[in-house]
Write an enzyme that holds these catalytic residues in place. Structure first.
Site, PDB file in Angstrom:
ATOM      1  N   GLY A 188      35.117  36.907   2.970  1.00  0.00           N
ATOM      2  CA  GLY A 188      35.474  37.789   1.853  1.00  0.00           C
ATOM      3  C   GLY A 188      36.781  38.508   2.151  1.00  0.00           C
ATOM      4  CB  ALA A 189      39.504  37.600   4.445  1.00  0.00           C
ATOM      5  N   GLY A 235      37.498  43.370   2.609  1.00  0.00           N
ATOM      6  CA  GLY A 235      37.901  42.322   3.552  1.00  0.00           C
ATOM      7  C   GLY A 235      39.412  42.226   3.674  1.00  0.00           C
ATOM      8  CB  SER A 275      39.293  40.540  -2.966  1.00  0.00           C
ATOM      9  OG  SER A 275      38.948  41.570  -3.845  1.00  0.00           O
ATOM     10  CE1 TYR A 317      26.091  43.277  -4.245  1.00  0.00           C
ATOM     11  CE2 TYR A 317      25.300  45.486  -4.753  1.00  0.00           C
ATOM     12  CZ  TYR A 317      26.126  44.648  -4.031  1.00  0.00           C
ATOM     13  OH  TYR A 317      26.985  45.174  -3.083  1.00  0.00           O
TER      14      TYR A 317
END
Ligand SMILES: NC(=O)c1ccc[n+]([C@@H]2O[C@H](COP(=O)([O-])OP(=O)(O)OC[C@H]3O[C@@H](n4cnc5c(N)ncnc54)[C@H](OP(=O)(O)O)[C@@H]3O)[C@@H](O)[C@H]2O)c1
Length: 295
Positions: free
Chosen positions: A35-36, A41, A38, A180
């Protein structure tokens, strides 16, 4: 100072980061961040790229990851490798794991952060079973598969596995967020069950129970723009601190009180949450759509 800003300074006091201790801890380390591309991350990746480390960045958007790699490597401190894939895709995930084992057999720190959030009333979900399978796929099965595969490597390197959970995993669940919350809580429970065995074998573990953080993930909910939220800089600093303090969990100071009141004042809590779901369903909140995916 606006009321929101005042609340933020009380709820999320500044996080101090000892850059010397972090630098000592990071010297020559290999760090995998999912998840880098945005939000949290991305911020963390840029912060860690100021140190002499090898960053392995994972997300779906290849263009964004390559742009980040160019920018970070131009500073000349960190080496950056990127893998662009959907972590829910079995074949692509197996390919990533194979590459990690053959090409990067010395991963020291994993920040499992990729996630997807959906806010939708149960009554708008009756024909949307896939909302539940896709949130489980990215928020539960993907980190389980990643950690299972990396356990032997992390044991060898005396490594550290950090994941970004949510305060909701420790509080009374609220309506509108079933997919979620259930998927984040599933990984939280799985991880806490595995933790003592991992720690006994020398693998360090950290769970971050984050409140609202101002990232693209929360943008679809217009009401959140007026609510107090942490910044990605604050979260990146907390993760940096956890790397050298080795603490097993981080949560905002008020979580215990919020948890207690969510149970003691259950009626009020549910009423407020239901009002929000109803407002969203009736489209009373201006530009807000009746139901939305986050992230
Ligand atoms: N923001 C909050 O209020 C908040 C609060 C508590 C916890 N968290 C947790 O913090 C983490 C980061 O959230 P954020 O707020 O920074 O959100 P964000 O800005 O939406 O970032 C989500 C990241 O996950 C990646 N991702 C999503 N689905 C993916 C998939 N199928 N395969 C690979 N990568 C995927 C996205 O990249 P691509 O789109 O390029 O794939 C992106 O880099 C999440 O786990 C979230 O649950 C956030």
């Amino acid at each position: 100072m606006s009321i929101r800003r005042l609340m933020e300074s009380i709820l999320f006091p500044p996080q101090r980061l000892d850059r010397r201790r972090l630098a000592e801890q990071l010297q020559g380390k290999t760090i995998l961040i999912t998840g880098a591309s945005s939000g949290i991350g991305e911020q963390l990746s840029f912060m860690l790229s100021e140190y002499p480390v090898h960053l392995i960045l994972v997300a779906r958007r290849e263009g964004k990851l390559l742009e980040m790699k160019r920018e970070m490597e131009a500073r000349g401190t960190a080496k950056v490798t990127v893998y662009a894939l959907d972590l829910r895709d079995d074949d692509r995930m197996r390919g990533l794991l194979a590459a990690l084992h053959t090409e990067h057999h010395d991963i020291d720190i994993v920040v499992s952060n990729a996630g997807h959030s959906i806010r939708r009333s149960i009554y708008d979900s009756l024909d949307r079973y896939h909302d539940f399978t896709r949130t489980m796929a990215i928020n539960y099965f993907a980190p389980v598969q990643l950690l299972l595969s990396l356990i032997p490597m992390l044991e060898r390197t005396g490594g550290h596995f950090i994941h970004t959970s949510t305060v909701n995993a420790r509080m009374k669940p609220i309506p509108g967020w079933a997919a979620y919350q259930a998927s984040k809580a599933a990984f939280d429970v799985w991880f806490r069950s595995a933790e003592p065995e991992l720690n006994r074998r020398g693998i360090r573990t950290t769970s971050l129970y984050l409140p609202l953080v101002r990232t693209p993930m929360i943008q679809p909910t217009a009401a959140y723009s007026k609510m107090p939220a942490m910044t990605t800089e604050q979260v990146a600093r907390i993760i940096g601190r956890c790397i050298y303090t080795r603490r097993r969990s981080w949560r905002p100071w008020w979580l215990m009180f919020a948890k207690l009141s969510s149970y003691l004042l259950r009626g009020l809590w549910e009423k407020a949450a239901l009002r929000m779901v109803d407002n969203v369903r009736r489209g009373r909140r201006g530009t807000e759509l009746p139901d939305q995916d986050h992230g």
